[in-house]
Design a protein around this motif. Structure first.
Motif, PDB file in Angstrom:
ATOM      1  N   ALA A   1      -4.472  -2.581 -11.883  1.00 29.60           N
ATOM      2  CA  ALA A   1      -3.097  -2.576 -11.369  1.00 29.60           C
ATOM      3  C   ALA A   1      -2.762  -3.947 -10.824  1.00 29.60           C
ATOM      4  O   ALA A   1      -3.638  -4.727 -10.446  1.00 29.60           O
ATOM      5  CB  ALA A   1      -2.921  -1.512 -10.282  1.00 29.60           C
ATOM      6  N   SER A   2      -1.462  -4.215 -10.796  1.00 35.95           N
ATOM      7  CA  SER A   2      -0.954  -5.462 -10.251  1.00 35.95           C
ATOM      8  C   SER A   2       0.308  -5.148  -9.452  1.00 35.95           C
ATOM      9  O   SER A   2       0.557  -3.981  -9.119  1.00 35.95           O
ATOM     10  CB  SER A   2      -0.678  -6.458 -11.387  1.00 35.95           C
ATOM     11  N   ALA A   3       1.090  -6.155  -9.120  1.00 37.74           N
ATOM     12  CA  ALA A   3       2.302  -5.944  -8.327  1.00 37.74           C
ATOM     13  C   ALA A   3       3.292  -7.058  -8.600  1.00 37.74           C
ATOM     14  O   ALA A   3       2.942  -8.116  -9.127  1.00 37.74           O
ATOM     15  CB  ALA A   3       1.962  -5.876  -6.831  1.00 37.74           C
TER      16      ALA A   3
ATOM     17  N   ASP B   1      -1.058 -10.925  -8.344  1.00 40.73           N
ATOM     18  CA  ASP B   1      -1.862  -9.899  -7.659  1.00 40.73           C
ATOM     19  C   ASP B   1      -2.695  -9.157  -8.695  1.00 40.73           C
ATOM     20  O   ASP B   1      -2.289  -9.035  -9.865  1.00 40.73           O
ATOM     21  CB  ASP B   1      -0.963  -8.869  -6.956  1.00 40.73           C
TER      22      ASP B   1
ATOM     23  N   GLU C   1      -3.433   0.764  -7.444  1.00 39.93           N
ATOM     24  CA  GLU C   1      -2.122   0.161  -7.226  1.00 39.93           C
ATOM     25  C   GLU C   1      -1.885  -0.191  -5.758  1.00 39.93           C
ATOM     26  O   GLU C   1      -1.215  -1.192  -5.440  1.00 39.93           O
ATOM     27  CB  GLU C   1      -1.008   1.079  -7.760  1.00 39.93           C
ATOM     28  N   GLU C   2      -2.437   0.599  -4.849  1.00 39.79           N
ATOM     29  CA  GLU C   2      -2.322   0.267  -3.424  1.00 39.79           C
ATOM     30  C   GLU C   2      -3.112  -0.992  -3.084  1.00 39.79           C
ATOM     31  O   GLU C   2      -2.649  -1.846  -2.319  1.00 39.79           O
ATOM     32  CB  GLU C   2      -2.823   1.433  -2.579  1.00 39.79           C
TER      33      GLU C   2
ATOM     34  N   ALA D   1      -1.352  -4.255  -4.200  1.00 37.92           N
ATOM     35  CA  ALA D   1      -0.055  -4.606  -3.620  1.00 37.92           C
ATOM     36  C   ALA D   1      -0.098  -5.659  -2.515  1.00 37.92           C
ATOM     37  O   ALA D   1       0.789  -6.507  -2.435  1.00 37.92           O
ATOM     38  CB  ALA D   1       0.634  -3.336  -3.122  1.00 37.92           C
TER      39      ALA D   1
ATOM     40  N   LEU E   1       3.300  -0.062  -0.469  1.00 41.00           N
ATOM     41  CA  LEU E   1       3.729   0.266  -1.834  1.00 41.00           C
ATOM     42  C   LEU E   1       4.754   1.382  -1.812  1.00 41.00           C
ATOM     43  O   LEU E   1       4.549   2.421  -1.195  1.00 41.00           O
ATOM     44  CB  LEU E   1       2.517   0.698  -2.657  1.00 41.00           C
TER      45      LEU E   1
ATOM     46  N   THR F   1       5.753   2.564  -8.330  1.00 44.83           N
ATOM     47  CA  THR F   1       4.851   1.988  -9.316  1.00 44.83           C
ATOM     48  C   THR F   1       5.406   2.213 -10.715  1.00 44.83           C
ATOM     49  O   THR F   1       5.846   3.322 -11.046  1.00 44.83           O
ATOM     50  CB  THR F   1       3.449   2.613  -9.213  1.00 44.83           C
TER      51      THR F   1
ATOM     52  N   LYS G   1       6.518  -3.158  -1.438  1.00 45.77           N
ATOM     53  CA  LYS G   1       6.047  -3.743  -2.692  1.00 45.77           C
ATOM     54  C   LYS G   1       6.242  -2.778  -3.848  1.00 45.77           C
ATOM     55  O   LYS G   1       6.135  -1.563  -3.699  1.00 45.77           O
ATOM     56  CB  LYS G   1       4.557  -4.100  -2.585  1.00 45.77           C
TER      57      LYS G   1
ATOM     58  N   GLY H   1       4.589  -1.801  -7.421  1.00 47.56           N
ATOM     59  CA  GLY H   1       3.340  -1.923  -8.154  1.00 47.56           C
ATOM     60  C   GLY H   1       3.528  -1.764  -9.652  1.00 47.56           C
ATOM     61  O   GLY H   1       4.540  -1.232 -10.122  1.00 47.56           O
TER      62      GLY H   1
END
Length: 448
Positions: A77-79, A122, A200-201, A204, A391, A394, A415, A417
């Motif tokens: 995952a990224s953000a 991220d 994802e958290e 972030a 977050l 997403t 944020k 995600g």
């Protein structure tokens, strides 16, 4: 396909070095890119009318050879950060200029100068390969990455790596960023993934948490202390939400500036009590033409702050909107106070009345991202549950353009995600007992 085998291995929870060393690395991967051929696609449009959904593409790109000091990470995952918005709308300049200059530095940096730019600053994921000079990290480790890329060949960087002449922001001023299935980072960008967070958290906080830490807590920024009053612009946003949490955790008193009742509610959930809804209050620091500021509006903001604080001005102003708010920020800081700036999302040409600065002995302090030590300390605050991810939403990688548009138009909270290899949200927690202690704080931004 080998990218599927990598995803499957991660989803099993097996983190043995042997498993990941035995996986084949594909020759290509999917990443969110902008293309050099499209740099002029928004020519003549106002910034707000430039649409990241048109400029951000999901392309199949080649994996370059790994340098000795680098790691190849499978990104779960990224953000989205504002630098991805800038990249996608080619403002204030095209990032291909950054890549071209970096490409002239040495043999390894040549890899970054391409006709496409894989963006994103991220990530949370698993180390797949390490370069020959890497000893601290091994394949199979769960990691997050901060976005400071440095060469450290010059003496200036050896007191504070942010002062290195070759300091760059990974995924913005370098290629092979985190909005992709795979990413290449320098090994000294890596940090342990907090085990109570989902992919994802965990992805972030990286850029904004580290940025807020240097700007507000570090000796290189405001050096916030117990009891300080701090005005935080955009207190429910990507940067401000971490600044708000840090102020509260440090025993300071945040005065949170937001733009809607929903955002005010988020600040209350974080524990803040002093909140200014600038839209409800109708502040207009500039005339309609955007050429002249109204000092009476600065004074009105100062009066509002004193009403909330029992007659006190603020010790610190956490500045990042830039042109729109900077004159007001200089005015409302107390005598001897600090205005710490890390960005200019509303414009770079700041204007303020210097009488309120020099005659009141105030300080303007510049702050840009964070060094490795500051980033590590900021990540440790997340790991210990002293600061929490913010977050709110997403998206899958295929909708990265919409995610960037949300941030561009300030339609988001906290944020945003982006899932890359992770097939769905909610995966990656390996310490559920620890998570249970912080569940409500982790989800504070989710349903607003």
């Amino acid at each position: 396909m080998s990218i599927d085998a990598i995803r499957d291995a991660i989803l099993t929870g097996d983190r043995s070095e042997e498993t990941y060393a035995g996986l084949a690395v594909p020759t290509t991967y999917r990443g969110a890119t902008v293309r050099k051929s499209e740099v002029e696609m928004f020519a003549g449009l106002d910034s707000r009318d430039k649409d990241p959904r048109k400029s951000l593409h999901i392309d199949e790109v080649e994996i370059p050879e790994l340098a000795p000091d680098e790691a190849l990470v499978a990104v779960m995952a990224s953000a989205i950060n504002y630098n991805t918005v800038w990249t996608s709308i080619f403002e204030p300049v095209s990032t291909f200029g950054f890549l071209e200059r970096y490409g002239r530095l040495n043999e390894w940096s040549k890899r970054h100068d391409r006709d496409h730019h894989v963006v994103g600053s991220d990530l949370a994921g698993v180390v797949l390969r390490t370069g020959s000079h890497v000893s601290r990290w091994r394949t199979g480790q769960e990691v997050v990455a901060h976005c400071l890329s440095v060469e450290l060949e010059d003496p200036e960087g050896h007191d504070d790596t942010m002062m290195d002449p070759q300091q760059r922001i990974w995924g913005f001023e370098t290629n092979f960023g985190g909005l992709a299935e795979l990413a290449i980072v320098k090994a000294n960008q890596l940090m342990p993934k907090p085990d109570h967070l989902t992919w994802e958290e965990a992805a972030a906080p990286g850029l904004v948490n580290s940025t807020a830490y240097r700007q507000l807590i570090s000796k290189n920024g405001a050096a916030l202390k117990l009891g300080d009053r701090v005005l935080i612009w955009g207190a429910s946003g990507g940067l401000g939400s971490y600044a708000t949490q840090m102020a509260l955790a440090a025993g300071a008193e945040p005065i949170c500036v937001v733009s809607s009742p929903d955002k005010a509610e988020i600040c209350r959930r974080m524990g803040a009590e002093l909140i200014i809804d600038r839209r409800a209050e109708g502040y207009r620091f500039w005339d309609e033409a955007g050429t002249t500021q109204d000092p009476k509006e600065w004074q009105r903001l100062g009066k509002k702050i004193r009403e909330l604080t029992g007659g006190h001005d603020v010790d610190v102003v956490f500045e990042h909107p830039g042109r729109e708010t900077f004159g007001a920020s200089v005015y409302v800081a107390r005598k001897g106070g600090k205005i710490v700036t890390c960005a200019s999302t509303s414009g770079y040409m700041h204007e303020y009345d210097n009488r309120y600065l020099w005659m009141n002995l105030k300080s303007i302090i510049s702050s840009h991202f964070a060094n490795y030590r500051e980033s590590w300390e900021a990540n440790e605050l997340i790991n210990r549950g002293l600061i929490h991810p913010t977050l709110s939403k997403t998206y899958p990688l295929e909708q990265v353009g919409q995610a960037a548009l949300d941030v561009h138009h300030n339609l988001h909270q906290g944020k945003v995600g982006v899932l890359t290899l992770a097939p769905e949200a909610g995966l990656g927690v390996s310490n559920p007992e620890k998570r249970a202690r912080f569940e409500s704080q982790i989800n504070a931004f989710r349903d607003v």
